[in-house]
Design a protein around this motif. Structure first.
Motif, PDB file in Angstrom:
ATOM      1  N   SER A  80      37.970  20.043   3.956  1.00  0.00           N
ATOM      2  CA  SER A  80      36.332  20.169   3.531  1.00  0.00           C
ATOM      3  C   SER A  80      35.951  19.747   4.952  1.00  0.00           C
ATOM      4  CB  SER A  80      36.183  17.817   2.373  1.00  0.00           C
ATOM      5  OG  SER A  80      34.990  18.203   2.266  1.00  0.00           O
ATOM      6  N   ARG A  81      36.157  18.586   5.285  1.00  0.00           N
ATOM      7  CA  ARG A  81      35.515  18.447   6.953  1.00  0.00           C
ATOM      8  C   ARG A  81      34.669  20.161   7.548  1.00  0.00           C
ATOM      9  NH1 ARG A  81      38.578  14.197   7.635  1.00  0.00           N
ATOM     10  NH2 ARG A  81      39.904  15.453   9.082  1.00  0.00           N
ATOM     11  N   GLN A  82      35.875  21.075   7.628  1.00  0.00           N
ATOM     12  CA  GLN A  82      35.340  21.982   8.113  1.00  0.00           C
ATOM     13  C   GLN A  82      34.159  22.898   7.722  1.00  0.00           C
ATOM     14  OE1 GLN A  82      39.298  23.807   8.093  1.00  0.00           O
ATOM     15  NE2 GLN A  82      39.621  22.528  10.748  1.00  0.00           N
ATOM     16  N   LEU A  83      34.581  22.514   5.789  1.00  0.00           N
ATOM     17  CA  LEU A  83      33.959  23.662   5.478  1.00  0.00           C
ATOM     18  C   LEU A  83      32.164  23.431   5.641  1.00  0.00           C
ATOM     19  CD1 LEU A  83      35.722  24.454   2.428  1.00  0.00           C
ATOM     20  CD2 LEU A  83      35.305  25.719   4.061  1.00  0.00           C
ATOM     21  N   LYS A  84      31.546  21.910   5.282  1.00  0.00           N
ATOM     22  CA  LYS A  84      30.905  21.013   5.562  1.00  0.00           C
ATOM     23  C   LYS A  84      29.808  21.196   7.276  1.00  0.00           C
ATOM     24  CE  LYS A  84      31.693  16.728   2.414  1.00  0.00           C
ATOM     25  NZ  LYS A  84      32.155  15.934   2.348  1.00  0.00           N
ATOM     26  N   GLN A  85      30.824  21.019   7.767  1.00  0.00           N
ATOM     27  CA  GLN A  85      30.701  21.768   9.584  1.00  0.00           C
ATOM     28  C   GLN A  85      30.041  23.349   9.462  1.00  0.00           C
ATOM     29  OE1 GLN A  85      33.352  21.653  12.489  1.00  0.00           O
ATOM     30  NE2 GLN A  85      32.052  21.325  14.030  1.00  0.00           N
ATOM     31  N   GLN A  86      30.469  24.387   8.834  1.00  0.00           N
ATOM     32  CA  GLN A  86      30.687  25.430   8.617  1.00  0.00           C
ATOM     33  C   GLN A  86      29.329  25.349   7.626  1.00  0.00           C
ATOM     34  OE1 GLN A  86      33.176  27.907   7.093  1.00  0.00           O
ATOM     35  NE2 GLN A  86      32.364  29.863   7.976  1.00  0.00           N
ATOM     36  N   ILE A  87      28.622  24.613   6.941  1.00  0.00           N
ATOM     37  CA  ILE A  87      27.591  24.886   5.538  1.00  0.00           C
ATOM     38  C   ILE A  87      26.574  24.523   6.780  1.00  0.00           C
ATOM     39  CG2 ILE A  87      26.355  23.852   4.167  1.00  0.00           C
ATOM     40  CD1 ILE A  87      29.045  23.791   2.574  1.00  0.00           C
ATOM     41  N   GLN A  88      26.488  22.705   7.645  1.00  0.00           N
ATOM     42  CA  GLN A  88      25.476  22.968   9.037  1.00  0.00           C
ATOM     43  C   GLN A  88      25.360  23.679   9.523  1.00  0.00           C
ATOM     44  OE1 GLN A  88      26.919  19.273   9.949  1.00  0.00           O
ATOM     45  NE2 GLN A  88      26.403  17.930   8.102  1.00  0.00           N
ATOM     46  N   GLN A  89      26.409  24.729   9.781  1.00  0.00           N
ATOM     47  CA  GLN A  89      25.962  25.828  11.119  1.00  0.00           C
ATOM     48  C   GLN A  89      24.932  26.957  10.432  1.00  0.00           C
ATOM     49  OE1 GLN A  89      29.822  27.142  12.315  1.00  0.00           O
ATOM     50  NE2 GLN A  89      29.358  24.817  14.137  1.00  0.00           N
ATOM     51  N   LEU A  90      25.776  27.090   9.164  1.00  0.00           N
ATOM     52  CA  LEU A  90      25.134  28.063   8.325  1.00  0.00           C
ATOM     53  C   LEU A  90      23.275  28.580   8.328  1.00  0.00           C
ATOM     54  CD1 LEU A  90      28.022  29.423   5.856  1.00  0.00           C
ATOM     55  CD2 LEU A  90      26.925  30.663   8.035  1.00  0.00           C
ATOM     56  N   HIS A  91      23.525  26.487   7.728  1.00  0.00           N
ATOM     57  CA  HIS A  91      21.476  26.697   7.818  1.00  0.00           C
ATOM     58  C   HIS A  91      20.887  26.537   9.221  1.00  0.00           C
ATOM     59  CE1 HIS A  91      21.319  24.460   3.411  1.00  0.00           C
ATOM     60  NE2 HIS A  91      23.009  23.918   4.007  1.00  0.00           N
ATOM     61  N   ASP A  92      21.495  26.763  10.339  1.00  0.00           N
ATOM     62  CA  ASP A  92      20.466  27.252  11.286  1.00  0.00           C
ATOM     63  C   ASP A  92      20.862  28.237  11.357  1.00  0.00           C
ATOM     64  OD1 ASP A  92      19.954  27.212  13.589  1.00  0.00           O
ATOM     65  OD2 ASP A  92      22.030  27.168  15.395  1.00  0.00           O
ATOM     66  N   PRO A  93      19.946  28.853  11.850  1.00  0.00           N
ATOM     67  CA  PRO A  93      19.030  30.465  11.417  1.00  0.00           C
ATOM     68  C   PRO A  93      19.424  31.586  12.778  1.00  0.00           C
ATOM     69  CG  PRO A  93      17.058  28.784  11.222  1.00  0.00           C
ATOM     70  CD  PRO A  93      17.862  27.915  11.522  1.00  0.00           C
ATOM     71  N   GLU A  94      19.713  30.830  13.943  1.00  0.00           N
ATOM     72  CA  GLU A  94      20.806  31.337  15.135  1.00  0.00           C
ATOM     73  C   GLU A  94      21.676  31.412  14.889  1.00  0.00           C
ATOM     74  OE1 GLU A  94      19.511  29.246  18.873  1.00  0.00           O
ATOM     75  OE2 GLU A  94      17.607  28.741  18.278  1.00  0.00           O
ATOM     76  N   TYR A  95      22.977  30.676  14.486  1.00  0.00           N
ATOM     77  CA  TYR A  95      24.078  30.541  14.282  1.00  0.00           C
ATOM     78  C   TYR A  95      24.283  31.633  12.966  1.00  0.00           C
ATOM     79  CZ  TYR A  95      28.696  29.765  12.290  1.00  0.00           C
ATOM     80  OH  TYR A  95      30.328  30.268  12.713  1.00  0.00           O
ATOM     81  N   ALA A  96      23.888  31.833  12.143  1.00  0.00           N
ATOM     82  CA  ALA A  96      23.063  32.561  10.689  1.00  0.00           C
ATOM     83  C   ALA A  96      23.407  34.142  11.743  1.00  0.00           C
ATOM     84  CB  ALA A  96      22.585  32.361   9.835  1.00  0.00           C
ATOM     85  N   GLN A  97      22.723  33.763  12.598  1.00  0.00           N
ATOM     86  CA  GLN A  97      21.829  35.611  13.204  1.00  0.00           C
ATOM     87  C   GLN A  97      23.296  35.585  13.717  1.00  0.00           C
ATOM     88  OE1 GLN A  97      19.032  35.700  15.763  1.00  0.00           O
ATOM     89  NE2 GLN A  97      17.901  38.007  14.934  1.00  0.00           N
ATOM     90  N   GLN A  98      23.588  35.041  14.274  1.00  0.00           N
ATOM     91  CA  GLN A  98      24.803  35.228  15.676  1.00  0.00           C
ATOM     92  C   GLN A  98      25.751  35.684  14.724  1.00  0.00           C
ATOM     93  OE1 GLN A  98      26.410  31.987  17.792  1.00  0.00           O
ATOM     94  NE2 GLN A  98      27.559  33.025  18.695  1.00  0.00           N
ATOM     95  N   VAL A  99      26.523  35.315  13.270  1.00  0.00           N
ATOM     96  CA  VAL A  99      28.073  35.151  12.272  1.00  0.00           C
ATOM     97  C   VAL A  99      27.348  36.724  11.889  1.00  0.00           C
ATOM     98  CG1 VAL A  99      28.398  35.076  10.203  1.00  0.00           C
ATOM     99  CG2 VAL A  99      27.877  32.940  12.329  1.00  0.00           C
TER     100      VAL A  99
END
Length: 118
Positions: A80-99
């Motif tokens: 759950s912690r990992q998924l929440k962290q991933q959700i927060q990172q996916l809200h960052d446009p730079e991280y989403a673009q990098q992925v």
């Protein structure tokens, strides 16, 4: 010995012999009563012992289940912690673009992607 010799012996009927005979009978009754009481206590002791043994076995089983569920809970919390962290990172446009660039080979206009195998 013949059976005639056995008939020659008789018991004296004195107050002492009578009292001894009564005491002997009372003692035998007392012994039988004690044996019955001991038997009842033994049965009760066995029944209670079996119940205690079963309770301990059930308790050990429940404790094992609790430990297993706690380990599962810890694993679920970590996920759950990992998924929440991933959700927060996916809200960052730079991280989403990098992925998107890394996973799906997206590129910007005029950009060339080179794949190098190691």
């Amino acid at each position: 010995m013949s059976s005639q010799g056995d008939n020659k012996v008789s018991q004296l009927e004195t107050p002492y012999v009578h009292k001894f005979s009564v005491d002997q009978q009372k003692r035998q009754v007392h012994i039988r009563r004690c044996q019955r009481i001991m038997l009842v206590f033994l049965v009760i002791f066995i029944i209670l012992g079996i119940q205690i043994f079963q309770s301990k076995r059930t308790l050990a089983k429940v404790n094992g289940n609790i430990a297993q569920y706690q380990a599962s809970l810890q694993s679920q919390r970590k996920t759950s912690r990992q998924l929440k962290q991933q959700i927060q990172q996916l809200h960052d446009p730079e991280y989403a673009q990098q992925v998107a660039r890394a996973k799906y080979n997206y590129s910007k206009k005029g950009e060339t992607i080179y794949n190098l195998d190691n």
